[in-house]
Design a protein around this motif. Sequence first.
Motif, PDB file in Angstrom:
ATOM      1  N   PHE A 169       0.868  -1.175   0.000  1.00  0.00           N
ATOM      2  CA  PHE A 169       0.000   0.000   0.000  1.00  0.00           C
ATOM      3  C   PHE A 169       0.905   1.224   0.000  1.00  0.00           C
ATOM      4  O   PHE A 169       1.812   1.350   0.831  1.00  0.00           O
ATOM      5  N   ASP A 170       0.653   2.124  -0.945  1.00  0.00           N
ATOM      6  CA  ASP A 170       1.497   3.305  -1.127  1.00  0.00           C
ATOM      7  C   ASP A 170       0.806   4.541  -0.560  1.00  0.00           C
ATOM      8  O   ASP A 170      -0.163   5.033  -1.141  1.00  0.00           O
ATOM      9  N   ASN A 171       1.300   5.030   0.558  1.00  0.00           N
ATOM     10  CA  ASN A 171       0.703   6.227   1.158  1.00  0.00           C
ATOM     11  C   ASN A 171       0.784   7.438   0.235  1.00  0.00           C
ATOM     12  O   ASN A 171      -0.070   8.333   0.288  1.00  0.00           O
ATOM     13  N   ASP A 172       1.798   7.474  -0.608  1.00  0.00           N
ATOM     14  CA  ASP A 172       1.956   8.612  -1.517  1.00  0.00           C
ATOM     15  C   ASP A 172       0.776   8.722  -2.480  1.00  0.00           C
ATOM     16  O   ASP A 172       0.381   9.814  -2.877  1.00  0.00           O
ATOM     17  N   ALA A 173       0.215   7.587  -2.866  1.00  0.00           N
ATOM     18  CA  ALA A 173      -0.888   7.584  -3.823  1.00  0.00           C
ATOM     19  C   ALA A 173      -2.237   7.807  -3.153  1.00  0.00           C
ATOM     20  O   ALA A 173      -3.235   8.051  -3.842  1.00  0.00           O
ATOM     21  N   TRP A 174      -2.276   7.763  -1.810  1.00  0.00           N
ATOM     22  CA  TRP A 174      -3.566   7.785  -1.122  1.00  0.00           C
ATOM     23  C   TRP A 174      -3.770   8.960  -0.190  1.00  0.00           C
ATOM     24  O   TRP A 174      -4.897   9.317   0.118  1.00  0.00           O
ATOM     25  N   ARG A 175      -2.691   9.589   0.262  1.00  0.00           N
ATOM     26  CA  ARG A 175      -2.867  10.743   1.137  1.00  0.00           C
ATOM     27  C   ARG A 175      -3.417  11.915   0.344  1.00  0.00           C
ATOM     28  O   ARG A 175      -2.862  12.317  -0.668  1.00  0.00           O
ATOM     29  N   SER A 180      -5.211  16.068   7.248  1.00  0.00           N
ATOM     30  CA  SER A 180      -4.255  16.261   8.320  1.00  0.00           C
ATOM     31  C   SER A 180      -3.429  14.987   8.400  1.00  0.00           C
ATOM     32  O   SER A 180      -3.800  13.953   7.836  1.00  0.00           O
ATOM     33  N   VAL A 181      -2.302  15.031   9.126  1.00  0.00           N
ATOM     34  CA  VAL A 181      -1.460  13.844   9.201  1.00  0.00           C
ATOM     35  C   VAL A 181      -2.232  12.678   9.813  1.00  0.00           C
ATOM     36  O   VAL A 181      -2.345  11.601   9.248  1.00  0.00           O
ATOM     37  N   GLY A 182      -2.822  12.914  11.005  1.00  0.00           N
ATOM     38  CA  GLY A 182      -3.559  11.847  11.670  1.00  0.00           C
ATOM     39  C   GLY A 182      -4.802  11.429  10.912  1.00  0.00           C
ATOM     40  O   GLY A 182      -5.067  10.239  10.734  1.00  0.00           O
ATOM     41  N   GLY A 183      -5.578  12.420  10.431  1.00  0.00           N
ATOM     42  CA  GLY A 183      -6.797  12.118   9.705  1.00  0.00           C
ATOM     43  C   GLY A 183      -6.530  11.388   8.409  1.00  0.00           C
ATOM     44  O   GLY A 183      -7.289  10.498   8.015  1.00  0.00           O
ATOM     45  N   GLY A 184      -5.441  11.744   7.739  1.00  0.00           N
ATOM     46  CA  GLY A 184      -5.097  11.071   6.487  1.00  0.00           C
ATOM     47  C   GLY A 184      -4.775   9.612   6.700  1.00  0.00           C
ATOM     48  O   GLY A 184      -5.227   8.748   5.944  1.00  0.00           O
ATOM     49  N   TYR A 185      -4.014   9.310   7.737  1.00  0.00           N
ATOM     50  CA  TYR A 185      -3.664   7.922   8.010  1.00  0.00           C
ATOM     51  C   TYR A 185      -4.868   7.120   8.488  1.00  0.00           C
ATOM     52  O   TYR A 185      -5.003   5.940   8.173  1.00  0.00           O
ATOM     53  N   ASP A 186      -5.749   7.742   9.265  1.00  0.00           N
ATOM     54  CA  ASP A 186      -6.966   7.048   9.697  1.00  0.00           C
ATOM     55  C   ASP A 186      -7.806   6.647   8.485  1.00  0.00           C
ATOM     56  O   ASP A 186      -8.339   5.534   8.424  1.00  0.00           O
ATOM     57  N   ARG A 187      -7.913   7.551   7.523  1.00  0.00           N
ATOM     58  CA  ARG A 187      -8.719   7.266   6.331  1.00  0.00           C
ATOM     59  C   ARG A 187      -8.081   6.163   5.493  1.00  0.00           C
ATOM     60  O   ARG A 187      -8.767   5.232   5.036  1.00  0.00           O
TER      61      ARG A 187
END
Length: 390
Positions: A169-175, A180-187
């Motif tokens: 899973f690539d965070n770069d493609a999904w953030r 926000s940092v926390g909200g982005g990772y939660d999603r």
Amino acid sequence: MKIALIGFGNAGGKIADELFEYQLDSDRELCRAVLAVNTAQTDLAKLDRIPEEDRILIGQTDGRAKGHGVGADPDLGAAVTRQDLHEIENALAEVPIYDVDAFLVVAGLGGGTGSGGAPVLCEKLQDTYEEPVYGLGVLPSSDEGGRATYNAARAFPSFVEATENLIVFDNDAWRGHADSVGGGYDRTNREIAKRIETLLSAGNVGEEISENAMDASDVRRTLGTGGVSSIAYAETGIDRSTYESRGFLNRFRSNGVEEDSDSAKKISGLVRQAVQSRLTLPASVDSAERSLIVVSGPAEEFSRKGLESARRWVEERTDSIEVLAGDSPTPSADVLSVAVIVSNVTEVERIDRLQSQALDAQANVEKQREAREQEIEDLITDDNDEISPV
């Protein structure tokens, strides 16, 4: 499929926690056991769903960690894991292995505990058990900095080699830019949970068994390629009020008569939508060795004709005949969803870019270290080196 789920490190623990919660909310039975492993007590304390007795703190006796983490050092993370493997093995002794089809070890690759420790654990699991060991590795986003990129580039090949298949899973493609940092990772953690749950829950016997039901062996075959895999996903809402109006005579199923063409189009369209949208790891799907399509939702929404049409389309798209397709009846679901895994993809621009960025970061680190050493030497000595140290 039933799995033993192990979240390793901060990101891995949070994803495992989300996956465990998603399972409870969706009334599915995927995780036969779940563990969270970390070197930082504070990270384990932040988990919401994983029971406290299933949270394992390693590195307490190591003077460099002492239960406070490894400071984004994957070498230390690997060393601490090797020292305390017995702690994890003791916890796994309580797992009903006879009822487990596979292990899934989840870790973020940008930190220290997960990137260093997860491959070590996977190697041990491979040596100890006959069940396949799969990994779920999360690549850091670009805004996490050069250190995270460097760690991920180092951990990536180790994780691939230590597992039967590494789903990425690539965070770069999904953030999102507005996250926000926390909200982005939660999603993104919820997105990961949704995809893994839909895919790996296939074959678990529930209230209904479809003629086209997927089996755990189908999942194992698709993931048995080794290498790296990516998951595509799409879903659409369903209107339960239409079920009664269809009537038995208007909807013949799997009996050689005509199926509901609307359902067939819906299934086929969802599969195309999934593959043509964002994958967990952006990749050229035509480089995949095998693929697997899982349709999940109320059985009334399924269509054998639609599933076969979707399978043929994926065969053409991937240029491979190694495509399996089936459904996973979930009577309580309020959406019709599809998950498509493309296994052992080999054309992944993101990985090439990650390695290139890591090489640049390594060169900068070495250059800065040399300059730093000279600056320190200049600081502690006089200009003509005339003062004798004590």
